[in-house]
Design an enzyme around this catalytic site. Structure first.
Site, PDB file in Angstrom:
ATOM      1  N   HIS A  37       3.174 -56.801  51.061  1.00  0.00           N
ATOM      2  CA  HIS A  37       1.775 -56.587  52.311  1.00  0.00           C
ATOM      3  C   HIS A  37       0.929 -55.730  51.771  1.00  0.00           C
ATOM      4  O   HIS A  37      -0.015 -56.017  52.435  1.00  0.00           O
ATOM      5  CB  HIS A  37       3.289 -55.407  53.134  1.00  0.00           C
ATOM      6  CG  HIS A  37       2.998 -55.675  54.550  1.00  0.00           C
ATOM      7  ND1 HIS A  37       1.880 -56.471  55.220  1.00  0.00           N
ATOM      8  CD2 HIS A  37       3.477 -54.904  55.846  1.00  0.00           C
ATOM      9  CE1 HIS A  37       1.429 -55.714  56.673  1.00  0.00           C
ATOM     10  NE2 HIS A  37       2.224 -55.509  56.804  1.00  0.00           N
TER      11      HIS A  37
ATOM     12  N   ASP B 172      -1.034 -60.251  55.302  1.00  0.00           N
ATOM     13  CA  ASP B 172      -1.221 -59.008  56.025  1.00  0.00           C
ATOM     14  C   ASP B 172       0.334 -59.780  56.656  1.00  0.00           C
ATOM     15  O   ASP B 172       0.785 -61.246  56.833  1.00  0.00           O
ATOM     16  CB  ASP B 172      -1.455 -59.825  57.053  1.00  0.00           C
ATOM     17  CG  ASP B 172      -3.484 -58.295  56.680  1.00  0.00           C
ATOM     18  OD1 ASP B 172      -2.844 -57.502  55.935  1.00  0.00           O
ATOM     19  OD2 ASP B 172      -4.726 -58.451  56.904  1.00  0.00           O
TER      20      ASP B 172
END
Length: 414
Positions: A385, A389
């Site tokens: 992450h 995204d």
């Protein structure tokens, strides 16, 4: 003239190896390119040949020692005859012929003698004893890696440079085990490969901001297409048409739209890759390895199937080379072959994405308002992450799903 034998380049992300086996011993004659020893890395086994013809005069790194890239392994003296009375041999921790024939009490080695310790007449290297005395170390403080447990200078240096390492294993102790259970347990040292797998997977969890997103795919279209053309495909290309090529092509298609999943973090930079080197996780008796299909974005279904088959065979036979496992940019892991219905795969650092395939199972689903039975598979994308995204991860997985449910999209680049 003496020639050094050093640890060769071990490959990308591999910085150390363990000396597994020495095929020669000091004093043995060796030919050019004759194998001297075997190194074990976390990925493959590397054989080290002799650079010159001559005599193996000294072994610097003994079996079981961990060595880094370009570390000194041994010395080879060029020439035919081994030096039998080299004065420097005792200085390097190697007993002379007279020492080998007698014990510390001066009695012949063949006769029984009173031994105060388990090592008997083993003599530590003089340089090691001197260094131990200077640093107030006792014999039990240093683990010898030389022949018969002989303590070498390198063992002392290692003990001095890693004082915290000895204290580190302050892990939660095992719960008490009854004597009845203890007799039925077996303690086996982890192989280097298994230790590295454990370390790298834990590092991935500790380093990456790892999340997993899930979806499911109706495999009807792929299975129908495969059943229709598998005989012709095998006849023309000489390899069976499996599911992996469909998933590889679908991932390439999705990576083109979401390049973050094919990138990696390098310090405070993001490295975007204009190619796809597809890692394919393969389970072997020794552990999990990930050979790489290079430039998968340029290859046909047949080329991908052939390469996956070849790499799988080499992996199971233990014949994968370092080049076979370098440079992967994205990985596919097929837990479905073992019956897994759903799981969260762990990233293969420094990659930012890994796709988990699972078992194809018939389930009731709703299609156009009707409940029908379809062969369904759960998909799982684990991603970093820090660079990917949530929107990008979900988009990637949806594109893979769409391409598999309608393979014509791959031909139309949709």
């Amino acid at each position: 003239m003496s020639t050094e034998v050093r640890v060769p380049t071990l490959g990308e992300s591999v910085s150390e190896a363990t000396v597994a086996t020495w095929f020669k011993k000091p004093g043995d004659a060796v030919a050019v390119d004759e194998m001297l020893c075997e190194l074990e890395t976390d990925k493959v086994t590397v054989e080290v040949p002799s650079p010159v013809a001559g005599t193996l005069s000294e072994i610097v790194a003994n079996e079981g020692e961990t060595v880094g890239v370009d570390a000194l392994l041994a010395q080879v003296s060029e020439g035919d005859a081994p030096a039998k009375s080299a004065p420097e041999a005792p200085e390097e921790g190697k007993p002379s012929e007279q020492q080998k024939a007698t014990d510390v009490s001066g009695e012949p080695k063949g006769e029984p003698a009173e031994k105060g310790d388990a090592r008997g007449d083993t003599e530590d290297a003089p340089s090691a004893k001197k260094l131990m005395a200077e640093n107030d170390l006792k014999e039990g403080d240093v683990k010898g890696t030389g022949k018969d447990g002989r303590v070498m200078k390198g063992d002392v240096l290692k003990a001095l440079s890693e004082p915290k390492k000895a204290e580190a294993p302050k892990q939660t102790p095992r719960a008490p085990v009854s004597s009845n259970d203890a007799d039925r347990e077996e303690r086996v040292k982890m192989t280097r490969l298994r230790q590295t797998i454990a370390r790298r997977l834990k590092e991935a969890q500790n380093t990456a901001a790892m999340l997993t997103t899930y979806n499911e795919v109706d495999m009807s279209a792929v299975m129908d297409l495969r059943n229709t053309y598998k005989a012709q495909f095998e006849k023309k290309h000489g390899v069976k048409l499996g599911f992996m090529s469909f998933f590889a092509k679908a991932c390439v298609h999705a990576l083109n739209e979401v390049p973050d999943v094919n990138a990696e973090i390098d310090g405070d930079h993001v490295v975007y890759k204009n190619y796809v080197h597809m890692g394919v996780a393969v389970g072997t008796p020794s552990g999990l390895v990930v050979p790489v299909v290079r430039d998968a974005h340029e290859k046909s279904f047949a080329a991908i199937e052939k390469e996956i088959a070849e790499l799988g065979t080499k992996a199971r036979d233990g014949k994968l080379g370092m080049a076979d496992m370098q440079g992967g940019s994205f990985t596919i892991s097929n837990g479905g072959v073992y019956g897994s219905l759903m799981s969260s795969p762990i990233l293969n650092p420094p990659q930012s994405g890994i796709l988990g395939m699972h078992k194809i199972q018939e389930r009731p689903v709703v299609v156009d308002g009707q409940i029908v039975i379809r062969p369904m598979m759960y998909l799982a994308l684990s991603y970093d992450h820090r660079i990917v995204d949530g929107k990008g991860a979900v988009t990637f997985l949806v594109r893979v799903k769409e391409a598999l449910e309608d393979p014509r999209r791959l031909l139309m680049d949709l």
